[in-house]
Design an enzyme around this catalytic site. Structure first.
Site, PDB file in Angstrom:
ATOM      1  N   ASP A 183       0.827  -1.207   0.000  1.00 17.65           N
ATOM      2  CA  ASP A 183       0.000   0.000   0.000  1.00 17.65           C
ATOM      3  C   ASP A 183       0.865   1.263   0.000  1.00 17.65           C
ATOM      4  OD1 ASP A 183       0.834  -0.174   2.616  1.00 17.65           O
ATOM      5  OD2 ASP A 183      -1.173  -0.121   3.507  1.00 17.65           O
ATOM      6  N   GLU A 239      -1.839  -5.694   8.226  1.00 18.03           N
ATOM      7  CA  GLU A 239      -1.006  -5.169   9.316  1.00 18.03           C
ATOM      8  C   GLU A 239      -1.627  -5.482  10.669  1.00 18.03           C
ATOM      9  OE1 GLU A 239      -0.167  -1.002   8.762  1.00 18.03           O
ATOM     10  OE2 GLU A 239       0.692  -1.335   6.768  1.00 18.03           O
ATOM     11  N   GLU A 292       8.742  -4.756  10.555  1.00 19.73           N
ATOM     12  CA  GLU A 292       9.165  -3.420  10.093  1.00 19.73           C
ATOM     13  C   GLU A 292       9.673  -2.567  11.252  1.00 19.73           C
ATOM     14  OE1 GLU A 292       6.570  -1.387   7.366  1.00 19.73           O
ATOM     15  OE2 GLU A 292       7.758   0.462   7.458  1.00 19.73           O
TER      16      GLU A 292
HETATM   17  O1  KIV Z   1       3.445  -1.150   1.552  1.00 18.93           O
HETATM   18  C1  KIV Z   1       4.609  -1.548   1.581  1.00 18.93           C
HETATM   19  O2  KIV Z   1       5.432  -1.185   0.740  1.00 18.93           O
HETATM   20  C2  KIV Z   1       4.993  -2.474   2.640  1.00 18.93           C
HETATM   21  C3  KIV Z   1       6.442  -2.797   2.770  1.00 18.93           C
HETATM   22  C4  KIV Z   1       7.156  -1.682   3.386  1.00 18.93           C
HETATM   23  C5  KIV Z   1       6.664  -4.063   3.508  1.00 18.93           C
HETATM   24  O3  KIV Z   1       4.177  -2.911   3.389  1.00 18.93           O
END
Ligand code: KIV
Length: 257
Positions: free
Chosen positions: A44, A115, A182
């Protein structure tokens, strides 16, 4: 052979690190796939790098589906994972299942990512996995919670580190096939990676994860801003600017065509 979720689990067992990157369109997806990236994530983050939003929150499910279809057309080998946007899974496990179902029915994506590791997210993961949908988790800094967490490193205090570890364990127990970690301390990422039997994919989480992921725009030097933990492998912004300026000059002085 195309990469599958079970292939990632085997690579964890054999100690073969996993290389993942994000993509948002056909052209970059084709290049990443041909270059041998294991996992392509329609993250996202495309809300920022492709659509110019300030954060990931405004992205809609229809927008991500549109980008996922384009990415899918460029990919032959890499495992395709698609983020579920903000508020397309937080209401209930049923809402998560409906959103993930659309991703798998309407695009060539093979898995979804969501998430958080709180009980509601765990329930949603279990529901999707029961329906046969491979799910990737994401804990630590979760950008969809930017207004609560900011972009700060997570898990520094022992109590927070323990909560993140428990979330990762709960995601594995709910059936997730891998987890993005992350912006957490490297020691915590190492502890989680040792504890879990599914692979961890780190971003700003140190060298001990089972794989790494970066936002491709950061890696290529295309982003206006990038996090301190990313690494720039090329400066495409400079190359594009020089090429475009050279073209404009050639047109104006009659050198092209
Ligand atoms: O949206 C994204 O690019 C992500 C990565 C940072 C893992 O979730």
């Amino acid at each position: 052979m195309p990469v599958t979720p079970s292939q990632l689990m085997q690579w964890k067992q054999t100690g073969r690190p996993i290389a993942a990157l994000t993509a948002w369109d056909y052209t970059f997806a084709r290049l990443l796939d041909a270059a041998g990236v294991d996992v392509i994530l329609v993250g996202d983050s495309l809300a920022m790098v492709a659509l110019g939003h300030l954060n990931t929150l405004p992205l809609t499910l229809d927008e991500v589906l549109h980008h996922a279809r384009a990415v899918g057309r460029g990919v032959r080998q890499s495992l395709l994972v698609c983020d579920l946007p903000f508020m397309t899974y937080q209401e209930s496990a049923e809402q998560a299942l409906r959103s993930a179902g659309r991703v798998l029915k309407e695009t060539p994506m093979q898995a979804v990512k969501l998430e958080g590791g709180h009980p509601a997210a765990i329930g949603a993961v279990a529901k999707m996995v029961q329906a046969g949908i491979p799910v990737m988790g994401h804990v630590g800094l979760t950008p969809q919670s930017v207004h609560r967490l900011g972009y700060r490193q997570q898990g520094r205090k022992p109590v927070d580190a323990d909560r993140i570890l428990q979330e990762a364990i709960a995601l594995e127990e709910a059936g997730a096939f891998s987890i993005v970690l992350e912006h957490i301390p490297a020691e915590l990422a190492e502890q989680i990676s040792r504890k879990l039997s599914i692979p961890t994919i780190g971003i700003g989480a140190g060298p001990h994860c089972d794989g790494q992921v970066l936002v491709t725009a950061d890696l290529l030097g295309l982003s206006e801003r990038h996090p301190p933990f990313s690494r720039q492998y090329a400066n495409l912004q400079e190359i594009v600017t020089q090429a475009v300026q050279a073209y404009c000059t050639d047109v104006r002085i009659g050198k092209f065509p």
